[in-house]
Motif scaffolding. Sequence first.
Motif, mmCIF file in Angstrom:
data_model
loop_
_atom_site.group_PDB
_atom_site.id
_atom_site.type_symbol
_atom_site.label_atom_id
_atom_site.label_comp_id
_atom_site.label_asym_id
_atom_site.label_seq_id
_atom_site.Cartn_x
_atom_site.Cartn_y
_atom_site.Cartn_z
ATOM 1 N N GLY A 184 38.893 51.496 42.801
ATOM 2 C CA GLY A 184 38.212 51.496 41.517
ATOM 3 C C GLY A 184 36.748 51.844 41.576
ATOM 4 N N THR A 407 33.925 44.345 36.886
ATOM 5 C CA THR A 407 35.073 45.284 36.933
ATOM 6 C C THR A 407 35.359 45.715 35.495
ATOM 7 N N VAL A 418 38.499 49.254 35.343
ATOM 8 C CA VAL A 418 39.896 49.138 34.911
ATOM 9 C C VAL A 418 40.067 49.840 33.570
ATOM 10 N N SER A 422 44.031 47.005 31.888
ATOM 11 C CA SER A 422 43.499 46.213 33.007
ATOM 12 C C SER A 422 43.940 46.740 34.370
ATOM 13 N N ARG A 423 44.475 47.972 34.406
ATOM 14 C CA ARG A 423 44.842 48.585 35.690
ATOM 15 C C ARG A 423 43.617 49.231 36.318
ATOM 16 N N VAL A 424 43.432 49.001 37.620
ATOM 17 C CA VAL A 424 42.294 49.572 38.334
ATOM 18 C C VAL A 424 42.430 51.086 38.356
ATOM 19 N N PHE A 431 46.025 45.469 39.173
ATOM 20 C CA PHE A 431 45.453 45.052 37.892
ATOM 21 C C PHE A 431 44.432 43.937 38.117
ATOM 22 N N VAL A 437 36.455 41.866 33.532
ATOM 23 C CA VAL A 437 36.777 43.118 32.837
ATOM 24 C C VAL A 437 35.998 43.249 31.527
#
Length: 467
Positions: A184, A407, A418, A422-424, A431, A437
């Motif tokens: 990420g 993140t 993300v 919420s997926r990197v 996730f 986030v």
Amino acid sequence: GDVIAAQYPALRDTRLSALGGSTNVWAGWCRPLEPLDFEVRDWCSAGGWPFGFDELRAYYARAHHVCGLAAFDYNPAHWAGVLGEPRLLARNTTFTNQIFHAQIQNFGHRYSDQLARSKNIDLVLHAPIMNLRVEHGACKAVRVRTLQRHEFTISAAYFVLAAGGIENARLLLLSAESPEAAPGNAHGLVGRYFTDHPFVDPGFLVLRERDSLDFYRLRPVASRPGASSVRGVLSLHREVIEHERLMQAAFFFHPRYESHPAFASPEVKAFLRLWNKFKNRAVPGAGWPYLGRAARAPHQVLLALARKLAVGDGLAHRWLMRAMFETEFRFENRVTLSDEYDQLGRRRVRVEWQLAQSDIDNMRRVTRLLDQAIRESGVGHLELAFADEPSAWRQATEGGLHHMGTTRMHRKPEHGVVDESSRVHGTSNLFVAGSSVFPSGGYANPTLTIVALALRLGDHLKRVVSR
């Protein structure tokens, strides 16, 4: 790890690694973010979320159940039977009365039996993660090393990091030969935009006529044991925020006994932190520095204790105020890896969080607006506890221990770590859950939004797995 921030506690006092996480020492305050918090605001660093408030509305309602709260209703009129009608600035055009829900509970205790009965959950404790093994855009395994130096790996089809606003970034940064190659981090954003809510005791509300301020006191919603509670706060109308180009804030009031000057002394504050540790309301251990500070003024500590025991609820002219403020999510504030190592051989963290001048300006302006509103209403005025100067405000702030950012969520990888699910970015099965986030954080405590986002991510993963 190390922390570079004004008036910020040692990092080991800010989070707890245990079943139930920081809910072991949680005060239980809950409120959703405001709809404005999800939107782009060109006068500050709030770049907006990939979705609006309505996307989380149903998840917020479900999160109320998870957190053991009363009905998902934040209209003060709904809680008039519990708190009474708000008498302070009830029809003011600058400030509005809002509701917080609260329920002190330990998620580890509340859900331990459910975890034990579950047929599809294996709970592994005392198993710190060393790093993630990511190859060709997919997380293949996590590596575990115990305090007894036993090592093993766990493989899975999907992985979710849910370790907090600092540790989520740290684990990503530890998962490559260099932080620059971390999952990420193609655009150098892992660890960036760290922020917290600054809390300030700005001074006193001085009333012309004595009042109990019942609406702003924490009250249980029912007489049964274990019932959750509600309380009121004062915050700005959205129209004022937009017109004045401000950030969010909320004001509430300490108990009546804390209006004595003794409670402003650093020795008493140190004693109260030590007392919270003793009562399991703060991260346990490392109490000697607080004890040493409190011992410098035993007379002040004894006076504060006497006030707490002798002064109950009731009417008063002076009420000590507390404020919580939204701050900028600044690129310069960040979590990085230090050159020191912990007992497991992992690099420790270095946290940088400096308030921007715009943050200080916002605190001062919002407080002046509150004083103006109180004076115009004819009920009293505010009395600052320190000089209305930027340096004094900066000195008076303390971190709320609401770690956010690091993140951040954005549809495009050049602006976030993300995506909206919420997926990197750059991975297919990794996730992140939690306040790391958040692209912006408003003034509300983040826990209810964390739980709502976790429920949303759970639904998303169920859909992904069933395909």
